[in-house]
Design a protein around this motif. Structure first.
Motif, PDB file in Angstrom:
ATOM      1  N   SER A  87      54.791  11.603  39.578  1.00  0.00           N
ATOM      2  CA  SER A  87      53.826  11.799  40.648  1.00  0.00           C
ATOM      3  C   SER A  87      52.436  12.056  40.083  1.00  0.00           C
ATOM      4  N   ALA A  88      51.411  11.658  40.852  1.00  0.00           N
ATOM      5  CA  ALA A  88      50.034  11.979  40.473  1.00  0.00           C
ATOM      6  C   ALA A  88      49.608  13.318  41.072  1.00  0.00           C
ATOM      7  N   ASP A  89      50.552  13.995  41.719  1.00  0.00           N
ATOM      8  CA  ASP A  89      50.294  15.301  42.326  1.00  0.00           C
ATOM      9  C   ASP A  89      51.514  16.177  42.085  1.00  0.00           C
ATOM     10  N   MET A  90      51.322  17.288  41.390  1.00  0.00           N
ATOM     11  CA  MET A  90      52.439  18.151  41.040  1.00  0.00           C
ATOM     12  C   MET A  90      53.153  18.739  42.256  1.00  0.00           C
ATOM     13  N   ASP A  91      52.466  18.833  43.384  1.00  0.00           N
ATOM     14  CA  ASP A  91      53.074  19.437  44.573  1.00  0.00           C
ATOM     15  C   ASP A  91      54.285  18.651  45.072  1.00  0.00           C
ATOM     16  N   TYR A  92      54.255  17.336  44.945  1.00  0.00           N
ATOM     17  CA  TYR A  92      55.375  16.538  45.448  1.00  0.00           C
ATOM     18  C   TYR A  92      56.677  16.827  44.689  1.00  0.00           C
ATOM     19  N   PRO A  93      56.680  16.836  43.344  1.00  0.00           N
ATOM     20  CA  PRO A  93      57.908  17.211  42.630  1.00  0.00           C
ATOM     21  C   PRO A  93      58.360  18.632  42.967  1.00  0.00           C
ATOM     22  N   ARG A  94      57.419  19.537  43.125  1.00  0.00           N
ATOM     23  CA  ARG A  94      57.782  20.917  43.479  1.00  0.00           C
ATOM     24  C   ARG A  94      58.503  20.959  44.822  1.00  0.00           C
ATOM     25  N   LYS A  95      58.004  20.192  45.777  1.00  0.00           N
ATOM     26  CA  LYS A  95      58.625  20.163  47.099  1.00  0.00           C
ATOM     27  C   LYS A  95      60.016  19.535  47.041  1.00  0.00           C
ATOM     28  N   LEU A  96      60.192  18.509  46.214  1.00  0.00           N
ATOM     29  CA  LEU A  96      61.511  17.880  46.064  1.00  0.00           C
ATOM     30  C   LEU A  96      62.503  18.863  45.445  1.00  0.00           C
ATOM     31  N   GLU A  97      62.037  19.635  44.457  1.00  0.00           N
ATOM     32  CA  GLU A  97      62.906  20.626  43.833  1.00  0.00           C
ATOM     33  C   GLU A  97      63.278  21.712  44.841  1.00  0.00           C
ATOM     34  N   ALA A  98      62.311  22.172  45.617  1.00  0.00           N
ATOM     35  CA  ALA A  98      62.563  23.214  46.605  1.00  0.00           C
ATOM     36  C   ALA A  98      63.539  22.751  47.677  1.00  0.00           C
ATOM     37  N   ALA A 102      66.047  17.420  43.664  1.00  0.00           N
ATOM     38  CA  ALA A 102      65.796  17.153  42.245  1.00  0.00           C
ATOM     39  C   ALA A 102      66.565  18.156  41.404  1.00  0.00           C
ATOM     40  N   GLU A 103      66.771  17.798  40.147  1.00  0.00           N
ATOM     41  CA  GLU A 103      67.475  18.686  39.233  1.00  0.00           C
ATOM     42  C   GLU A 103      66.581  19.892  38.916  1.00  0.00           C
ATOM     43  N   PRO A 104      67.085  21.108  39.128  1.00  0.00           N
ATOM     44  CA  PRO A 104      66.273  22.305  38.884  1.00  0.00           C
ATOM     45  C   PRO A 104      65.786  22.381  37.438  1.00  0.00           C
ATOM     46  N   GLY A 105      64.556  22.824  37.286  1.00  0.00           N
ATOM     47  CA  GLY A 105      64.011  23.041  35.948  1.00  0.00           C
ATOM     48  C   GLY A 105      63.606  21.799  35.197  1.00  0.00           C
ATOM     49  N   THR A 106      63.539  20.648  35.870  1.00  0.00           N
ATOM     50  CA  THR A 106      63.194  19.405  35.157  1.00  0.00           C
ATOM     51  C   THR A 106      61.750  18.962  35.391  1.00  0.00           C
ATOM     52  N   ILE A 107      60.975  19.730  36.144  1.00  0.00           N
ATOM     53  CA  ILE A 107      59.571  19.359  36.341  1.00  0.00           C
ATOM     54  C   ILE A 107      58.835  19.392  34.998  1.00  0.00           C
ATOM     55  N   TYR A 108      58.095  18.324  34.733  1.00  0.00           N
ATOM     56  CA  TYR A 108      57.316  18.255  33.488  1.00  0.00           C
ATOM     57  C   TYR A 108      55.908  17.761  33.819  1.00  0.00           C
ATOM     58  N   LEU A 229      63.306  14.881  37.470  1.00  0.00           N
ATOM     59  CA  LEU A 229      64.589  14.166  37.477  1.00  0.00           C
ATOM     60  C   LEU A 229      65.244  14.374  38.837  1.00  0.00           C
ATOM     61  N   LEU A 230      65.635  13.287  39.472  1.00  0.00           N
ATOM     62  CA  LEU A 230      66.156  13.352  40.831  1.00  0.00           C
ATOM     63  C   LEU A 230      67.661  13.577  40.873  1.00  0.00           C
ATOM     64  N   LYS A 231      68.101  14.287  41.910  1.00  0.00           N
ATOM     65  CA  LYS A 231      69.529  14.597  42.070  1.00  0.00           C
ATOM     66  C   LYS A 231      70.364  13.330  42.194  1.00  0.00           C
ATOM     67  N   THR A 232      69.803  12.298  42.815  1.00  0.00           N
ATOM     68  CA  THR A 232      70.540  11.055  43.056  1.00  0.00           C
ATOM     69  C   THR A 232      70.630  10.158  41.831  1.00  0.00           C
ATOM     70  N   SER A 233      70.057  10.570  40.714  1.00  0.00           N
ATOM     71  CA  SER A 233      70.042   9.744  39.510  1.00  0.00           C
ATOM     72  C   SER A 233      71.458   9.359  39.078  1.00  0.00           C
ATOM     73  N   LYS A 234      71.630   8.085  38.729  1.00  0.00           N
ATOM     74  CA  LYS A 234      72.909   7.574  38.209  1.00  0.00           C
ATOM     75  C   LYS A 234      72.932   7.611  36.684  1.00  0.00           C
ATOM     76  N   ASN A 235      71.817   7.986  36.092  1.00  0.00           N
ATOM     77  CA  ASN A 235      71.727   7.989  34.629  1.00  0.00           C
ATOM     78  C   ASN A 235      70.918   9.209  34.176  1.00  0.00           C
ATOM     79  N   LYS A 236      71.459  10.377  34.418  1.00  0.00           N
ATOM     80  CA  LYS A 236      70.733  11.609  34.093  1.00  0.00           C
ATOM     81  C   LYS A 236      70.519  11.769  32.583  1.00  0.00           C
ATOM     82  N   THR A 237      71.483  11.308  31.800  1.00  0.00           N
ATOM     83  CA  THR A 237      71.324  11.405  30.349  1.00  0.00           C
ATOM     84  C   THR A 237      70.145  10.573  29.879  1.00  0.00           C
TER      85      THR A 237
END
Length: 277
Positions: A87-98, A102-108, A229-237
């Motif tokens: 994202s070009a805005d950190m707020d969007y990943p934060r909202k997805l995590e909340a 999204a996978e907790p603790g993966t915001i970068y 990293l999104l919860k729906t990911s098929k390739n988390k590794t």
């Protein structure tokens, strides 16, 4: 004889099906090796470079879809099938995590974006010399920016125009791209005579023939850009490996080359001499 005939036909059918049965696991494995990335449009050239390096190093193919961060946020809320969101805005990943999407603790926080006024090579006004005054020149009838309703770079452009005290004078000239990449295309195609674009696009190979003037960073809110990293990911590794690659010295250097400032190591200011020739 009939039983032998049936047995022979059955063996033939099995022989025909066997290659297909063998191919299915390979196809699944191939899909598992792919990464699906939703990326803000300002990353178009930088991400192509990073993805190519990662694929060469790991063999994992990275399929990137570019667009506005706000639109991606809406799509991801409705289950869009991506592994990573840049994202070009950190707020969007934060909202997805909340929201538990999204996978907790993966915001970068991978970068801080910058903006510039960009004009084509044949512009009648010298943006390097005149800066903000370029947008007030009579030859500039249209100014392209990203739509501020869902594009962080559009919001930054409006904030900078207001801080410069010229928003009211130029607002009738503004034309809006769906994302920052489309805004840049408006200027390149001649549909606008100037644009406020991401620095990462202004210094890219596709726009190197034009000229740019960087808007001071204190004239707009910081464009803090983050991936998750999104919860729906098929390739988390694979997704985690890609994030680690981006955090590496090589990954940060590539982002710096495209005008991004990275939190860990500030990027050098792109040389105007090398870009505006």
């Amino acid at each position: 004889m009939m039983r032998d005939g049936r047995s022979s036909a059955l063996l033939k059918r099995r022989a025909l099906l066997l290659p297909l049965v063998m191919v299915l696991p390979v196809a699944r494995a191939t899909r598992a090796q792919e990464l699906r990335v939703a990326a803000a449009a300002d990353l178009k050239f930088a991400m192509q470079d990073v993805a190519a390096q990662f694929e060469k190093q790991t063999g994992t193919k990275v399929q990137v879809t570019y667009g506005s961060s706000g639109n991606f946020f809406s799509q991801l809320q409705n289950g869009a099938p991506f592994d990573l969101f840049f994202s070009a805005d950190m707020d969007y990943p934060r909202k997805l995590e909340a929201a538990g999407l999204a996978e907790p603790g993966t915001i970068y926080e991978y970068a801080v974006g910058r903006i510039a006024i960009w004009t084509p090579a044949d512009a009648k006004v010298d943006v390097v010399r005149h800066g903000w005054q370029t947008l007030l020149d009579a030859s500039v009838q249209k100014i392209a920016i990203a739509n501020p309703q869902h594009a962080p770079y559009g919001r930054a452009a409006v904030a900078a125009l207001e801080k410069a005290g010229i928003y009211d004078q130029v607002k009738a000239k503004l034309v809006y791209g769906e994302n920052i990449s489309q805004a840049a295309q408006f200027v390149q195609s001649g549909n606008a005579q100037a644009g406020i674009v991401a620095m990462s696009l202004a210094v890219s190979p596709g726009m190197k023939e034009g000229q740019w003037w960087e808007i001071p960073v204190d004239m707009h809110p910081a464009i803090e850009q983050a991936a998750i990293l999104l919860k729906t990911s098929k390739n988390k590794t694979g997704a985690r490996a890609f994030l680690e690659f981006l955090k590496s010295q090589g990954g940060r250097a590539t982002l710096g080359k495209y005008g991004f400032t990275t939190p860990e190591a500030p990027a050098a200011r792109p040389s105007r001499d090398s870009q505006n020739r």
